[in-house]
Enzyme design. Sequence first.
Site, short mmCIF file in Angstrom:
data_model
loop_
_atom_site.label_atom_id
_atom_site.label_comp_id
_atom_site.label_asym_id
_atom_site.label_seq_id
_atom_site.Cartn_x
_atom_site.Cartn_y
_atom_site.Cartn_z
N SER A 62 -36.18 6.46 27.64
CA SER A 62 -35.14 7.00 28.53
C SER A 62 -35.69 7.58 29.83
CB SER A 62 -34.32 8.05 27.78
OG SER A 62 -35.16 9.04 27.23
N LYS B 205 -30.46 9.00 33.49
CA LYS B 205 -29.31 9.82 33.89
C LYS B 205 -28.65 9.34 35.18
CE LYS B 205 -29.96 14.21 31.51
NZ LYS B 205 -31.27 14.09 30.82
N GLU C 90 -23.21 21.57 35.98
CA GLU C 90 -24.20 22.54 35.54
C GLU C 90 -25.45 21.75 35.16
OE1 GLU C 90 -21.56 21.72 33.57
OE2 GLU C 90 -22.84 20.45 32.33
#
Length: 404
Positions: free
Chosen positions: A383, A96, A118
């Site tokens: 990931s 991310k 958010e």
Amino acid sequence: MDFQTYFRNYPDKNGRFGPYGGTYLPPELVPAFEEIDYAYQTICRSARFINELRQIRKEFQGRPTPVYHCERLSRSIGKCQIYLKREDLNHTGAHKLNHCMGEGLLARYMGKKRLIAETGAGQHGVALATAAAYFGLECEIHMGEVDIKKQAPNVARMRILGAKVIPVSFGLKTLKEAVDSAFQSYLENYKDSIYCIGSALGPHPFPMMVRDFQMCVGIEAREQFLAMTGILPDAVTACVGGGSNSAGMFSGFLADPVDLFGAEPLGRGTEPGDHAASIAYGKKGVLHGFESYLLQDEKGQPLPVYSIASGLDYPSVGPEHAFWKDIERVKYVGITDREAVDAFFKLSRFEGIIPALESAHAVAYAMKWAKEHETGAIIACCSGRGDKDVDYVIEHYGFGEEFV
Ligand SMILES: *Cc1c(COP(=O)(O)O)cnc(C)c1O
């Protein structure tokens, strides 16, 4: 389709990937997103921006992350070879940060002083708070009160990193309300703030922008695999929540004769509410400002979703994946909780790598693929790392005695 020219044509100027994507926003918010689109087209494609981001990736994030050959895991299955792209070794332990650093750098070039977003499970909030600290920007994270209670360690991380965590106390007090709250704050503050989406979804230009910021994953993996073996892999797989790590991974191989597999979370079954396989069980619909496959009831309201991996439980999916599914460039497959947990333990025992439960979905599919083929090689995108999931897994599955 000629995928060499693919990136020139998709998305089109309205932010559409074929029938999907676009911009569905209240009129007051349209200028804010147009401003980001314009900035992205002009700033992010400049050599200065690209070089600066490249340097950040190298010196702060620790990129390139390696591609790793899972020899013992592969041997335990058969003759196929399983490789991992190690995004778990990216700074903060997941992919991310790749798009959060891009979004943060864009904010600085645009002269904004605050990042707004958010978060559900808190992973996006932590990555964005990290980017904000790096760039010296303020950071405002909207989070449902229910999620704040469940995700205490991530809330603590965000606060340590200097972010303001804003509790959302209306409705079900989870992700959907957090999105509404963050949009509202952005509407009031867009002159000096930028909204940062956590996956390759949302209104245009985010699906494209997040894909482009994640594309380093696929481009690196392709180069590294070629350098290691001299040929391309036969297949590539990645887990699909909103679709960012998979979009980045697949983009690197889109023009190649390589089979691409998106692993969707099939949870504990196929009934509504038991999974979050939006492509397999969804229908075209609009949520959070874009059009894509959506798990919805007869009235078009999003259905409840579930997955053991909290990063995958979203009722829709990035619009480019919907397009890839329709043109049959990517195949989307379902992985159950149990298959993901099995992969979690096997990768840990055979390779010394504890993957995130999200990533374990991709590893599980790679193991399935390896069982179904005589020879060949598959790369799975790992990931993120699994430290965050360890407590949950041992509480529900012990130390994996039944799996390994
Ligand atoms: C958030 C998350 C995902 C899912 O997000 P995508 O946008 O689908 O990539 C996958 N793996 C990890 C480790 C995550 O934190």
